[in-house]
Design a protein around this motif. Structure first.
Motif, mmCIF file in Angstrom:
data_model
loop_
_atom_site.group_PDB
_atom_site.id
_atom_site.type_symbol
_atom_site.label_atom_id
_atom_site.label_comp_id
_atom_site.label_asym_id
_atom_site.label_seq_id
_atom_site.Cartn_x
_atom_site.Cartn_y
_atom_site.Cartn_z
ATOM 1 N N MET A 8 33.211 31.791 53.640
ATOM 2 C CA MET A 8 34.609 32.022 53.976
ATOM 3 C C MET A 8 35.481 31.144 53.102
ATOM 4 S SD MET A 8 37.110 33.274 55.756
ATOM 5 C CE MET A 8 36.139 34.208 56.919
ATOM 6 N N ASN A 9 36.239 31.785 52.203
ATOM 7 C CA ASN A 9 37.118 31.016 51.340
ATOM 8 C C ASN A 9 38.571 31.239 51.742
ATOM 9 O OD1 ASN A 9 38.295 33.141 49.130
ATOM 10 N ND2 ASN A 9 36.192 33.687 49.676
ATOM 11 N N PHE A 10 39.470 30.620 51.013
ATOM 12 C CA PHE A 10 40.896 30.707 51.319
ATOM 13 C C PHE A 10 41.642 31.222 50.104
ATOM 14 C CE2 PHE A 10 45.121 28.640 51.134
ATOM 15 C CZ PHE A 10 45.690 29.235 52.245
ATOM 16 N N LYS A 11 42.511 32.197 50.318
ATOM 17 C CA LYS A 11 43.274 32.760 49.208
ATOM 18 C C LYS A 11 44.728 32.910 49.640
ATOM 19 C CE LYS A 11 41.096 35.554 46.572
ATOM 20 N NZ LYS A 11 41.059 34.780 45.303
ATOM 21 N N ASP A 12 45.602 32.226 48.938
ATOM 22 C CA ASP A 12 47.015 32.243 49.295
ATOM 23 C C ASP A 12 47.850 32.897 48.197
ATOM 24 O OD1 ASP A 12 49.405 31.789 50.548
ATOM 25 O OD2 ASP A 12 49.519 29.675 50.009
ATOM 26 N N LYS A 13 47.587 32.505 46.946
ATOM 27 C CA LYS A 13 48.349 33.039 45.831
ATOM 28 C C LYS A 13 47.484 33.980 44.992
ATOM 29 C CE LYS A 13 51.261 28.907 45.518
ATOM 30 N NZ LYS A 13 51.729 27.789 44.651
ATOM 31 N N PHE A 14 48.112 34.912 44.314
ATOM 32 C CA PHE A 14 47.404 35.877 43.494
ATOM 33 C C PHE A 14 47.823 35.711 42.044
ATOM 34 C CE2 PHE A 14 47.587 37.599 47.744
ATOM 35 C CZ PHE A 14 46.281 38.022 47.946
ATOM 36 N N SER A 15 46.931 36.075 41.115
ATOM 37 C CA SER A 15 47.195 35.896 39.691
ATOM 38 C C SER A 15 46.957 37.193 38.938
ATOM 39 C CB SER A 15 46.278 34.792 39.126
ATOM 40 O OG SER A 15 44.945 35.267 39.045
ATOM 41 N N ASN A 16 47.242 37.161 37.636
ATOM 42 C CA ASN A 16 47.005 38.323 36.786
ATOM 43 C C ASN A 16 45.525 38.599 36.592
ATOM 44 O OD1 ASN A 16 49.764 38.715 36.381
ATOM 45 N ND2 ASN A 16 49.818 37.349 34.600
ATOM 46 N N GLU A 17 44.680 37.630 36.958
ATOM 47 C CA GLU A 17 43.239 37.788 36.825
ATOM 48 C C GLU A 17 42.635 38.395 38.087
ATOM 49 O OE1 GLU A 17 41.279 36.403 33.736
ATOM 50 O OE2 GLU A 17 43.228 37.322 33.409
ATOM 51 N N GLU A 18 43.472 39.007 38.925
ATOM 52 C CA GLU A 18 43.005 39.594 40.176
ATOM 53 C C GLU A 18 43.573 41.000 40.373
ATOM 54 O OE1 GLU A 18 42.443 35.588 42.921
ATOM 55 O OE2 GLU A 18 44.303 36.726 43.075
ATOM 56 N N ARG A 19 42.840 41.778 41.138
ATOM 57 C CA ARG A 19 43.292 43.104 41.546
ATOM 58 C C ARG A 19 43.198 43.165 43.068
ATOM 59 N NH1 ARG A 19 44.542 42.582 37.134
ATOM 60 N NH2 ARG A 19 44.120 43.875 35.296
ATOM 61 N N ARG A 20 44.306 43.529 43.720
ATOM 62 C CA ARG A 20 44.328 43.587 45.178
ATOM 63 C C ARG A 20 44.443 45.035 45.632
ATOM 64 N NH1 ARG A 20 48.712 40.377 48.807
ATOM 65 N NH2 ARG A 20 49.988 40.985 47.024
ATOM 66 N N LEU A 21 43.588 45.434 46.560
ATOM 67 C CA LEU A 21 43.566 46.805 47.046
ATOM 68 C C LEU A 21 43.613 46.810 48.565
ATOM 69 C CD1 LEU A 21 41.059 46.438 44.683
ATOM 70 C CD2 LEU A 21 41.479 48.893 44.625
ATOM 71 N N LYS A 22 44.267 47.800 49.142
ATOM 72 C CA LYS A 22 44.368 47.944 50.588
ATOM 73 C C LYS A 22 43.221 48.800 51.118
ATOM 74 C CE LYS A 22 48.098 45.802 52.155
ATOM 75 N NZ LYS A 22 48.018 44.839 53.292
ATOM 76 N N THR A 23 42.600 48.342 52.188
ATOM 77 C CA THR A 23 41.464 49.062 52.758
ATOM 78 C C THR A 23 41.847 50.462 53.210
ATOM 79 O OG1 THR A 23 40.550 46.955 53.533
ATOM 80 C CG2 THR A 23 39.626 48.955 54.479
ATOM 81 N N GLU A 24 43.066 50.646 53.720
ATOM 82 C CA GLU A 24 43.455 51.961 54.242
ATOM 83 C C GLU A 24 43.759 52.975 53.147
ATOM 84 O OE1 GLU A 24 47.246 49.347 54.644
ATOM 85 O OE2 GLU A 24 45.078 49.118 54.893
ATOM 86 N N ASP A 25 43.798 52.536 51.901
ATOM 87 C CA ASP A 25 44.017 53.459 50.788
ATOM 88 C C ASP A 25 42.795 54.379 50.654
ATOM 89 O OD1 ASP A 25 44.409 54.792 48.428
ATOM 90 O OD2 ASP A 25 44.673 53.005 47.191
ATOM 91 N N PRO A 26 42.969 55.715 50.732
ATOM 92 C CA PRO A 26 41.821 56.636 50.653
ATOM 93 C C PRO A 26 41.031 56.503 49.351
ATOM 94 C CG PRO A 26 43.788 57.785 51.428
ATOM 95 C CD PRO A 26 44.233 56.430 50.972
ATOM 96 N N GLY A 27 41.697 56.097 48.277
ATOM 97 C CA GLY A 27 41.017 55.981 46.985
ATOM 98 C C GLY A 27 40.561 54.571 46.659
ATOM 99 N N MET A 28 40.538 53.702 47.685
ATOM 100 C CA MET A 28 40.243 52.293 47.443
ATOM 101 C C MET A 28 38.875 52.079 46.797
ATOM 102 S SD MET A 28 38.307 49.677 48.963
ATOM 103 C CE MET A 28 38.354 47.940 49.261
ATOM 104 N N SER A 29 37.825 52.733 47.291
ATOM 105 C CA SER A 29 36.475 52.524 46.759
ATOM 106 C C SER A 29 36.376 52.968 45.304
ATOM 107 C CB SER A 29 35.444 53.270 47.614
ATOM 108 O OG SER A 29 35.365 52.723 48.909
ATOM 109 N N GLU A 30 36.954 54.111 44.989
ATOM 110 C CA GLU A 30 36.926 54.612 43.613
ATOM 111 C C GLU A 30 37.677 53.670 42.676
ATOM 112 O OE1 GLU A 30 36.338 56.856 40.221
ATOM 113 O OE2 GLU A 30 35.350 57.027 42.165
ATOM 114 N N THR A 31 38.854 53.199 43.107
ATOM 115 C CA THR A 31 39.646 52.291 42.269
ATOM 116 C C THR A 31 38.910 50.983 42.032
ATOM 117 O OG1 THR A 31 41.704 53.237 43.142
ATOM 118 C CG2 THR A 31 41.861 51.111 42.037
ATOM 119 N N LEU A 32 38.323 50.425 43.097
ATOM 120 C CA LEU A 32 37.582 49.175 42.954
ATOM 121 C C LEU A 32 36.381 49.364 42.032
ATOM 122 C CD1 LEU A 32 37.061 46.234 43.678
ATOM 123 C CD2 LEU A 32 35.952 46.997 45.791
#
Length: 208
Positions: A1-25
């Motif tokens: 269990m880690n902690f994530k507060d800020k996001f950077s350009n070296e990251e991609r954030r996806l929403k679980t409820e997005d129907p295309g989430m698995s394909e995009t990831l």
């Protein structure tokens, strides 16, 4: 269990409820993972805490599949957690020559980010959300934002909805499976001449 507060350009954030989430990831994984070597997946967490079961759930879901380009560590049956993490990291390094590690772990963050899955470059620090001093792990990581940080993290993890964690784990596992198929296809397409020659050489002389 880690902690994530800020996001950077070296990251991609996806929403679980997005129907295309698995394909995009899966597309992001194909882009960021080195194509020419097998990848070690380290699914971190424990089934003793609902929120922290994200990693082992992903591992158990993947264990039921046949993966061609990934080596898997960490399941509900054989979790990769705080008590054995150092030992298991050493085992991975002994077993695999200069392994490229994809770390999968739950994390806590801001309320607006709960339900997100974050793919990021570089390592994560398992246990940091619970103030545990554990070695960083991963060349690439997937963090599942299971709940909110900031107050009584142990209690928060115990009271995380299993449905949320299961849904997130299923979509991440599906993305890794899709990525595996894409990586296999890429390998076959990048060396068609070699494959063809090898097939010809195995034919009986009367068919050449």
């Amino acid at each position: 269990m880690n902690f994530k507060d800020k996001f950077s350009n070296e990251e991609r954030r996806l929403k679980t409820e997005d129907p295309g989430m698995s394909e995009t990831l899966s597309l992001h994984l194909k882009e960021w993972l080195p194509p020419s070597k097998k990848i070690v997946i380290a699914c971190i967490g424990t089934d003793r805490s609902t929120g922290d079961a994200f990693g082992p759930l992903v591992g158990s879901m993947l264990k039921q599949q046949t993966l061609e380009t990934f080596h898997l560590y960490g399941t509900l049956e054989e979790p990769l957690h705080a008590l054995n993490l150092i030992e298991q990291i050493n085992r991975i390094k002994r077993t695999h020559n200069h392994p490229y590690i994809l770390a999968v772990d739950a994390c806590l963050g801001k309320s607006a980010s709960v339900g997100s899955v974050v793919l990021g470059k570089g390592s994560i620090s398992p246990g940091s959300a619970l103030k545990k001093d554990l070695p960083p792990i991963g060349d690439l990581h997937i963090s599942g934002m299971v709940n909110v940080s900031g107050f009584m993290e142990h209690v928060v993890l115990q009271n995380t909805r299993l449905h949320t964690v299961m849904q997130m784990a299923a979509k991440v596992a599906a993305a890794i499976q899709l990525s595996d198929a894409k990586r296999v296809k890429h390998t076959m397409e990048s060396a068609p001449v070699t494959t063809f020659k090898g097939t010809i050489n195995r034919l009986p002389k009367t068919m050449k």
